[in-house]
Scaffold this active site. Sequence first.
Site, mmCIF file in Angstrom:
data_model
loop_
_atom_site.group_PDB
_atom_site.id
_atom_site.type_symbol
_atom_site.label_atom_id
_atom_site.label_comp_id
_atom_site.label_asym_id
_atom_site.label_seq_id
_atom_site.Cartn_x
_atom_site.Cartn_y
_atom_site.Cartn_z
ATOM 1 N N GLY A 9 -27.228 -3.638 1.406
ATOM 2 C CA GLY A 9 -28.519 -2.980 1.630
ATOM 3 C C GLY A 9 -28.605 -2.410 3.030
ATOM 4 O O GLY A 9 -29.671 -2.442 3.662
ATOM 5 N N GLY A 27 0.819 -1.212 0.000
ATOM 6 C CA GLY A 27 0.000 0.000 0.000
ATOM 7 C C GLY A 27 0.849 1.257 0.000
ATOM 8 O O GLY A 27 2.035 1.242 -0.360
ATOM 9 N N ASP A 52 -7.568 -1.794 0.991
ATOM 10 C CA ASP A 52 -8.213 -0.497 1.257
ATOM 11 C C ASP A 52 -8.657 0.291 0.017
ATOM 12 O O ASP A 52 -9.456 1.220 0.136
ATOM 13 C CB ASP A 52 -7.269 0.384 2.089
ATOM 14 C CG ASP A 52 -6.895 -0.260 3.414
ATOM 15 O OD1 ASP A 52 -7.662 -1.114 3.891
ATOM 16 O OD2 ASP A 52 -5.831 0.083 3.967
ATOM 17 N N ARG A 110 -26.356 -3.897 19.037
ATOM 18 C CA ARG A 110 -25.165 -4.741 19.146
ATOM 19 C C ARG A 110 -24.131 -4.246 18.139
ATOM 20 O O ARG A 110 -24.483 -3.636 17.136
ATOM 21 C CB ARG A 110 -25.499 -6.202 18.817
ATOM 22 C CG ARG A 110 -26.432 -6.855 19.800
ATOM 23 C CD ARG A 110 -25.721 -7.200 21.093
ATOM 24 N NE ARG A 110 -26.559 -8.016 21.950
ATOM 25 C CZ ARG A 110 -27.416 -7.534 22.845
ATOM 26 N NH1 ARG A 110 -27.579 -6.233 22.958
ATOM 27 N NH2 ARG A 110 -28.126 -8.340 23.604
HETATM 28 O O1 F6P Z 1 -4.074 -1.611 5.044
HETATM 29 C C1 F6P Z 1 -4.742 -2.807 5.237
HETATM 30 C C2 F6P Z 1 -5.310 -2.881 6.632
HETATM 31 O O2 F6P Z 1 -6.006 -4.103 6.755
HETATM 32 C C3 F6P Z 1 -6.209 -1.716 7.035
HETATM 33 O O3 F6P Z 1 -7.498 -1.828 6.506
HETATM 34 C C4 F6P Z 1 -6.127 -1.774 8.526
HETATM 35 O O4 F6P Z 1 -6.315 -0.500 9.092
HETATM 36 C C5 F6P Z 1 -4.719 -2.243 8.783
HETATM 37 O O5 F6P Z 1 -4.272 -2.872 7.597
HETATM 38 C C6 F6P Z 1 -4.600 -3.183 9.940
HETATM 39 O O6 F6P Z 1 -3.256 -3.448 10.152
HETATM 40 P P1 F6P Z 1 -2.718 -4.594 11.110
HETATM 41 O O7 F6P Z 1 -2.874 -5.892 10.377
HETATM 42 O O8 F6P Z 1 -1.302 -4.240 11.343
HETATM 43 O O9 F6P Z 1 -3.559 -4.563 12.348
#
Ligand code: F6P
Length: 322
Positions: A190, A106, A132, A248
């Site tokens: 939905g 990323g 993401d 919840r």
């Molecule tokens: O960037 C991918 C991601 O899964 C994000 O959606 C999330 O915020 C982050 O990585 C979580 O990171 P980690 O696996 O280090 O908790």
Amino acid sequence: MAEKVKKIGVLTSGGDGPGMNAAIRSATRFGLHYGVEMVGVMRGYQGILDEDFVPLNHRSVSNTINRGGTILKTARSKEFATDEGKKKAAEILHRYGIDSLIVIGGDGSYQGAKRLYELHGIPTIGLPGTIDNDINGTDQTIGCATAINTALESIDKIRDTAQSMERIFVVEVMGNKSGYIAMEVAIAAGAEDVIIPERPFDYDAMHKEILKGNSKGKISYIIIVAEGSGMASVISENITRQTGLETRYVVLGHVQRGGVPSGPDRILGTRLGASAVELLLNGVYGKAVGVLEDEINVIDLKDASRRTHNMEERYKLLKILT
Ligand code: F6P
């Protein structure tokens, strides 16, 4: 003229995503096809610093196109994030004769690839590997489509119990600072509402809407919240406090990152893995490759920053269809 690339390193960095293996497989076999030596770097940039390299041959990527996660493993390296770390990494790559690098990851991973190229002249190519979908220059990132489907499977199940027990559910999905997964999932499930970082959210209006619906007999609600917008637990508590209705919450968490990659993620990974090798062979470095409007799209790594999506049209649609 740029020297011909002879030995390409491939690494995955940051959060894993389904479809990364398809990219590794494709880069490996494409490179081998053109007579290039292919090397896997284990655990992202940290693997360079640890000198943790594995030879990649045709067989080492067999039976991986359908597997989630990444066979090269992944990490977020604190040491590599420093200038010293990058310098050391460049020296190690030189020592091992790894003359170029394909980085699948990323935004943070792209920064590393950009700096290795700019500061140390290592030919790098970035591939958008993150669930993401928050990177410029590509319509989709590798892993996002699968993550959306994985989240949907769970939310469909939550709907069953939400309706049966007439409850409000707040479901938190991943996405880092992006609300892309949340919005797509909300539309496809939905859901009644979605809370994302890209747009301000009127909590009072939501509470009123819930109460109004409730007075007409609408009891079950599904509200999706992007992790970048707040915690489902807090939002859910507030709903109960403001409406008196039972609520919840569910945090889907890392479930969204795993599983069998969808067709689109396998294809995206496959196309991009091959493109990365092709770019390096053609002496094109310091770039990020994606697919835009169905065509391979190449931009400078320095322009491949975080992307935000315009969500207004989608939000309007969601609310009208609710
Ligand atoms: O960037 C991918 C991601 O899964 C994000 O959606 C999330 O915020 C982050 O990585 C979580 O990171 P980690 O696996 O280090 O908790």
